[in-house]
Design an enzyme around this catalytic site. Structure first.
Site, mmCIF file in Angstrom:
data_model
loop_
_atom_site.group_PDB
_atom_site.id
_atom_site.type_symbol
_atom_site.label_atom_id
_atom_site.label_comp_id
_atom_site.label_asym_id
_atom_site.label_seq_id
_atom_site.Cartn_x
_atom_site.Cartn_y
_atom_site.Cartn_z
ATOM 1 N N HIS A 1 35.948 7.739 9.938
ATOM 2 C CA HIS A 1 36.791 8.634 8.805
ATOM 3 C C HIS A 1 36.306 9.186 8.441
ATOM 4 O O HIS A 1 34.597 9.395 8.608
ATOM 5 C CB HIS A 1 36.679 7.372 7.931
ATOM 6 C CG HIS A 1 37.546 7.344 6.909
ATOM 7 N ND1 HIS A 1 36.985 8.366 5.105
ATOM 8 C CD2 HIS A 1 38.379 7.002 6.271
ATOM 9 C CE1 HIS A 1 37.859 8.065 4.604
ATOM 10 N NE2 HIS A 1 38.893 7.697 4.481
ATOM 11 N N ASP B 1 30.687 0.918 9.128
ATOM 12 C CA ASP B 1 31.208 1.127 8.444
ATOM 13 C C ASP B 1 32.375 0.308 8.181
ATOM 14 O O ASP B 1 33.254 0.393 9.072
ATOM 15 C CB ASP B 1 32.109 2.412 8.679
ATOM 16 C CG ASP B 1 33.082 2.419 7.665
ATOM 17 O OD1 ASP B 1 33.306 1.924 6.502
ATOM 18 O OD2 ASP B 1 33.563 3.582 7.654
ATOM 19 N N GLN C 1 36.855 -1.192 6.360
ATOM 20 C CA GLN C 1 38.736 -1.183 6.402
ATOM 21 C C GLN C 1 38.701 -3.087 6.562
ATOM 22 O O GLN C 1 39.265 -3.323 7.663
ATOM 23 C CB GLN C 1 39.147 -0.962 7.905
ATOM 24 C CG GLN C 1 40.880 -0.328 7.964
ATOM 25 C CD GLN C 1 41.618 -0.256 6.564
ATOM 26 O OE1 GLN C 1 41.846 -1.034 5.810
ATOM 27 N NE2 GLN C 1 41.213 0.763 6.026
ATOM 28 N N LYS D 1 39.910 -2.294 -0.937
ATOM 29 C CA LYS D 1 40.967 -2.989 0.207
ATOM 30 C C LYS D 1 40.652 -4.175 1.017
ATOM 31 O O LYS D 1 41.321 -4.572 1.415
ATOM 32 C CB LYS D 1 39.800 -1.684 1.327
ATOM 33 C CG LYS D 1 40.037 -0.503 1.389
ATOM 34 C CD LYS D 1 39.498 0.480 1.950
ATOM 35 C CE LYS D 1 39.349 1.897 2.303
ATOM 36 N NZ LYS D 1 40.531 2.837 2.135
ATOM 37 N N CYS E 1 42.268 10.842 6.322
ATOM 38 C CA CYS E 1 40.710 11.216 6.409
ATOM 39 C C CYS E 1 40.600 11.072 7.346
ATOM 40 O O CYS E 1 39.151 10.983 7.882
ATOM 41 C CB CYS E 1 40.484 10.236 5.131
ATOM 42 S SG CYS E 1 41.461 10.792 3.427
#
Lengths: 151, 419
Positions: free
Chosen positions: B136, B213, B216, B239, B377
């Site tokens: 991202h 990261d 998600q 999220k 993104c």
């Protein structure tokens, strides 16, 4: 309720499928680049002038149906117009599509095929798709070299 | 159903009653453009259950006050709720210590914090940072800025046609110059689940740190930062059924202690004179100013909600939905999936003939179906596959097979319009 067919009218689907005046003009006097970072629409606009008159106009790039059809219809509408006439159509179209002015019969008639794009008014997120090419044209005529963005 | 895995799956799915879950999410009960809302934009942000909404509501209605400074009862109650949420989050990702949970605005700020605080202190000209082609923008741009400022160099792990990392390429990128690897756990654009443990182990062999990261990941899979042994892990509340504007940076204590503050102001100090400041200890050193108290408490409520259902149940249910949806869209002529990793979560990113993603998005919206259309993104991913954009349907635990059917019907409508 608003019908999708009012947005994706036959003329738009047609101009998206076979865009007119598509491709690079090698001997263009002006070239400008338009970019919509939100959706990735990207177009180059080419103008060949005969004194004050748009002798030839073309575009290339990629984008959604609304942006491609809008660019295609715009090139048709502007070929042969003077600089001032082109700017006038730009403002007329812009005001109508941004809903600044209610379209009366006279202005709609004036716009001709361009009126097919007025369906985007019901889709605020898509108005930029229809206006990108116009802003790019405006910038090309002004001789700006930095890319236009609609963000 | 003789396959033991399939049997297990069925058992798990039975333990989720989707109608009960849907009733927890007030937003789902509405019509959009005259059609029942089918919300398939969960990778952008998930909807919020009433358990989260009520918790935030209760805070603002009953005990809103500032934390860590009041001696009055409301402030004590707010402080207790805020710190209890921190402990809930620690437990959720199995961090060794509560002080390793730093509240930030979201995964993006977590990455920026590490890039600024750790990166600016420890990286120098010629050092290398490794990211991947599927990141991202939030896991690309902070490192580009850091490289500009320090003279460090960004290296990129390529991906294959299925949207999986090329691990052999990663191994050859690793070397004595590698100082940091920053990698996405689950790709928002492709759905790919990366082999994070393996990535961490390989990096550690070269004494490089690893940031994961997890924006998600946390709503779909269990996270154990000790088992992963990652050095930093970032994720966002919104999220995972929590509020926007709140997220977490997990970091190992030794690293966080050695890092300078990222922002400064109130709450992050022990003592201030006009000449000098003594900084507060972890985690407060990194939490300057009045934090997003309601957000933190709401994020804690979101995690309790997830735990009440069980991540294994959620993962099994979503996997079943992904299989169903993948099979259903495979019948649509001209539809091409982008992201076909062997291990993936419930994300379907696709192109449909020559129809632009934005036109698909508008037509689907007209049918009540909310999807994301664009580059997500992740412009380098689009470039890798030579496409300007994709449409993306991403599923959560409250989506149903009937909604998948509605999606398929709406996609067929796109084809009708564009002939």
């Amino acid at each position: 309720m608003f019908d999708l067919k009012d947005l994706y009218q036959e003329v738009i689907v047609d101009h998206n499928r076979s865009p007119r005046n598509f491709g690079k003009l090698d001997d263009a006097d002006y070239r400008a680049e338009g970019f919509n970072p939100l959706c990735g629409d990207r177009l180059n606009l080419y103008l060949k002038m005969d004194d004050d008159r748009i002798q030839d106009i073309s575009f290339d790039g990629s984008g959604c149906a609304i942006s491609v059809a809008s660019a295609s219809l715009m090139t048709e509408a502007l070929k042969g117009k003077t600089r001032d006439e082109a700017e006038k159509v730009f403002h007329e179209f812009h005001d109508l599509v941004m809903d600044k002015k209610q379209g009366d019969m006279e202005s709609l008639e004036h716009l001709g095929k361009l009126a097919a794009l007025l369906g985007v008014k019901e889709y605020p997120a898509r108005v930029k798709c229809a206006t990108l090419c116009w802003h790019t044209m405006h910038s090309a005529l002004e001789g700006y070299t930095t890319p236009v963005t609609t963000e | 159903m003789n396959n033991p895995i399939a049997e297990k799956l069925t058992t798990n799915i039975d333990s989720i009653d989707v109608n009960v879950i849907r009733a927890d999410f007030p937003v789902l009960d509405q019509k959009v453009n005259g059609k029942p809302l089918v919300y398939l934009d969960n990778a952008a942000t998930t909807q919020k259950p009433r358990q989260v909404i009520d918790t935030i509501n209760e805070y603002y209605r009953r005990y809103n006050s500032n934390i860590h400074r009041g001696v009055h009862s409301l402030s004590e109650k707010a402080t207790a709720a805020y710190e209890a949420a921190r402990e809930t989050i620690r437990d959720f990702i199995n961090a060794p210590a509560t002080q390793e949970i730093i509240f930030v605005r979201g995964a993006t700020e977590g990455i920026n914090l590490v890039a600024q605080s750790y990166g600016m202190t420890n990286l120098k000209t010629g050092d290398e940072i490794i990211i991947s082609e599927m990141e991202h923008h939030s896991n690309i741009v902070p490192w580009q800025l850091l490289c500009e400022r320090t003279g460090a160099v960004l290296r990129v792990i390529p991906i294959n046609d299925d949207g999986e990392l090329k691990l052999e390429a990663y191994q050859s990128l690793l070397g004595p110059k590698t100082k940091l690897v920053s990698i996405v756990h689950i790709s928002n654009a492709l759905g790919t689940i990366n082999p994070v443990k393996q990535i961490v182990d390989l990096a550690h062999e070269h004494d490089a740190l690893v940031l994961v990261d997890g924006a998600q990941a946390t709503a779909h899979t269990g996270i154990d930062v000790q088992a992963l042994d990652c050095d930093f892990y970032v994720f966002s509340g919104h999220k995972m059924f929590g509020p926007t504007g709140i997220g977490v940076l997990y970091g190992k204590t030794d690293l966080l202690n050695a890092m300078p503050p990222y922002q400064s102001g109130g709450d992050m100090i022990k003592m201030v004179t006009l000449e000098k400041t003594l900084f507060n200890e972890l985690p407060y050193k990194f939490e300057a100013g009045t934090p997003h108290i309601a957000g933190v408490i709401g994020m804690g409520a979101a995690i309790n909600y997830i735990k009440s259902i069980g991540l294994d149940n959620i993962a099994a249910y979503e996997h079943d939905l992904l299989d169903y949806a993948s099979a259903a869209v495979s019948d649509i002529k001209g539809l091409k999936l982008v992201g076909t990793a062997k291990k993936k979560t419930s994300i379907l990113s696709f192109t449909l003939g020559n129809i632009h993603a934005h036109d698909i998005g508008t037509i689907l919206d007209h049918e009540g179906v909310a999807v994301r259309a664009g580059h997500h993104c992740a412009m380098p991913v689009m470039e890798r596959f030579g496409i300007p954009a994709t449409a993306r349907a991403s599923f959560a635990l409250y989506n149903t097979r009937e909604e998948v059917d509605t999606l398929v019907k709406a996609l067929k409508k796109c084809k009708e319009i564009f002939g």
